[in-house]
Design a protein around this motif. Structure first.
Motif, PDB file in Angstrom:
ATOM      1  N   VAL A   1       1.323   7.968   7.614  1.00 47.36           N
ATOM      2  CA  VAL A   1       1.883   7.705   6.277  1.00 47.36           C
ATOM      3  C   VAL A   1       0.747   7.517   5.273  1.00 47.36           C
ATOM      4  N   ALA A   2      -0.225   6.685   5.629  1.00 49.11           N
ATOM      5  CA  ALA A   2      -1.368   6.439   4.737  1.00 49.11           C
ATOM      6  C   ALA A   2      -2.174   7.708   4.509  1.00 49.11           C
ATOM      7  N   LEU A   3      -2.379   8.486   5.566  1.00 49.67           N
ATOM      8  CA  LEU A   3      -3.175   9.716   5.460  1.00 49.67           C
ATOM      9  C   LEU A   3      -2.522  10.721   4.529  1.00 49.67           C
ATOM     10  N   VAL A   4      -1.220  10.965   4.719  1.00 53.42           N
ATOM     11  CA  VAL A   4      -0.525  11.971   3.908  1.00 53.42           C
ATOM     12  C   VAL A   4      -0.416  11.518   2.451  1.00 53.42           C
TER      13      VAL A   4
ATOM     14  N   LYS B   1       9.024  12.004   2.187  1.00 52.06           N
ATOM     15  CA  LYS B   1       9.383  11.700   3.574  1.00 52.06           C
ATOM     16  C   LYS B   1       8.559  10.536   4.103  1.00 52.06           C
ATOM     17  N   TRP B   2       7.287  10.509   3.759  1.00 50.97           N
ATOM     18  CA  TRP B   2       6.393   9.475   4.279  1.00 50.97           C
ATOM     19  C   TRP B   2       6.576   8.160   3.542  1.00 50.97           C
ATOM     20  N   MET B   3       6.873   8.223   2.236  1.00 53.54           N
ATOM     21  CA  MET B   3       7.195   6.988   1.521  1.00 53.54           C
ATOM     22  C   MET B   3       8.438   6.334   2.119  1.00 53.54           C
ATOM     23  N   ALA B   4       9.489   7.124   2.306  1.00 54.88           N
ATOM     24  CA  ALA B   4      10.734   6.587   2.852  1.00 54.88           C
ATOM     25  C   ALA B   4      10.511   6.008   4.248  1.00 54.88           C
ATOM     26  N   GLN B   5       9.722   6.696   5.057  1.00 54.29           N
ATOM     27  CA  GLN B   5       9.439   6.215   6.408  1.00 54.29           C
ATOM     28  C   GLN B   5       8.657   4.902   6.361  1.00 54.29           C
TER      29      GLN B   5
ATOM     30  N   TRP C   1       0.820  -1.223   0.000  1.00 53.01           N
ATOM     31  CA  TRP C   1       0.000   0.000   0.000  1.00 53.01           C
ATOM     32  C   TRP C   1       0.846   1.262   0.000  1.00 53.01           C
ATOM     33  N   VAL C   2       2.026   1.226   0.617  1.00 48.81           N
ATOM     34  CA  VAL C   2       2.916   2.389   0.516  1.00 48.81           C
ATOM     35  C   VAL C   2       3.370   2.562  -0.936  1.00 48.81           C
ATOM     36  N   PHE C   3       3.715   1.450  -1.577  1.00 46.62           N
ATOM     37  CA  PHE C   3       4.127   1.473  -2.981  1.00 46.62           C
ATOM     38  C   PHE C   3       2.998   2.011  -3.860  1.00 46.62           C
ATOM     39  N   ALA C   4       1.787   1.490  -3.683  1.00 48.29           N
ATOM     40  CA  ALA C   4       0.658   1.898  -4.522  1.00 48.29           C
ATOM     41  C   ALA C   4       0.326   3.372  -4.345  1.00 48.29           C
TER      42      ALA C   4
END
Length: 274
Positions: free
Chosen positions: A247-250, A218-222, A153-156
């Motif tokens: 992370v999901a919210l941003v 920043k949030w993807m990397a985190q 989900w971070v990737f998508a």
């Protein structure tokens, strides 16, 4: 005699997939584009990872492994934001967009083609980077379904958000030549202030960290660090936790912002074309 029925026109999806196949052929035939797109994040990973070496960030974790986890975000931004920003600006500058707009092909088919291009190149980029990270820096791949789900989900969200921003920023470039500068400046700046090139991110001035918090890198990397690094490394994040809900919210918010920017700023023609 019975009149022959008119031939059925292709629907949007087949047209989009055909356009995607064309985009992929065009991309891989341009050696300079392929090398630059895939080489920049990977070369930076190799160089910076070698510089950091085996310096320990925490027990069992090295600086190069922290870098490798965060650099996945740089790879995604390279194949989405940078590539789409320069590619679409080129299509606008050479009149491709203007000509396509004058054909019966639905506009959605053009963007489906770009989605196909981004999907294939981004997956290939991440495979290359992970192979290098595992081989050179002993980065461990996730071993639980939960970590792979987080990666997915971070990737998508990262791919969707950065792709939409790439489409939007293409309208800022007046020519194809200027598109590279328009996309590369925010690309490189965000890597530094988002803690991708500087580890841990808390080593950066507070003002830079706050500024980076408004942007998706920043949030993807985190999020990727939470997948590839042990939970003990969360202590090195600004909040002391992985903050996956934030992370999901941003990232989700940037998908919405990117869509709004695309709908309100995208141009099919150059400014001087009227």
């Amino acid at each position: 005699m019975t009149a022959l029925a008119p031939p059925r026109l292709p629907t949007i999806l087949p047209l989009g997939l055909a356009r995607g196949a064309l985009e992929l052929r065009r991309f891989f035939r341009s050696r300079e584009t392929v090398v630059f797109t895939f080489a920049l994040p990977t070369v930076l990973l190799v160089l910076l990872g070698s510089v950091f070496g085996d310096h320990a960030e925490a027990q069992g974790v090295t600086s190069s492994q922290v870098l490798a986890a965060g650099m996945i975000a740089a790879g995604i931004m390279s194949t989405t934001f940078v590539s789409l920003g320069t590619d679409i600006a080129g299509d606008r500058d050479d009149g491709t967009l203007k000509r396509l707009r004058g054909t019966p092909m639905p506009a959605a088919a053009y963007f489906i083609g770009k989605v196909v291009l981004v999907a294939v190149t981004t997956v290939a980029q991440i495979v290359v980077m992970l192979t290098v990270a595992v081989a050179m820096f002993d980065l461990s791949l996730p071993d639980t379904a939960g970590d792979w789900l987080t990666f997915a989900w971070v990737f998508a969200l990262g791919v969707v958000g950065c792709s939409l921003l790439g489409i939007a920023i293409s309208s800022l470039a007046r020519t194809a030549r200027s598109a590279s500068a328009v996309t590369q400046l925010p690309y490189l700046a965000l890597q530094f202030i988002s803690g991708v090139f500087v580890n841990p991110i808390t080593a950066l001035p507070t003002g830079l960290v706050v500024t980076a918090s408004f942007f998706p890198v920043k949030w993807m990397a985190q999020g990727f660090r939470s997948v590839f690094l042990p939970d003990s490394m969360a202590a090195y994040e600004p909040a002391g936790t992985w903050e996956l809900d934030r992370v999901a919210l941003v990232l989700g918010a940037w998908c919405v912002i990117g869509l709004v920017l695309c709908l309100t700023t995208f141009r099919w023609r150059r400014g001087q074309d009227g």
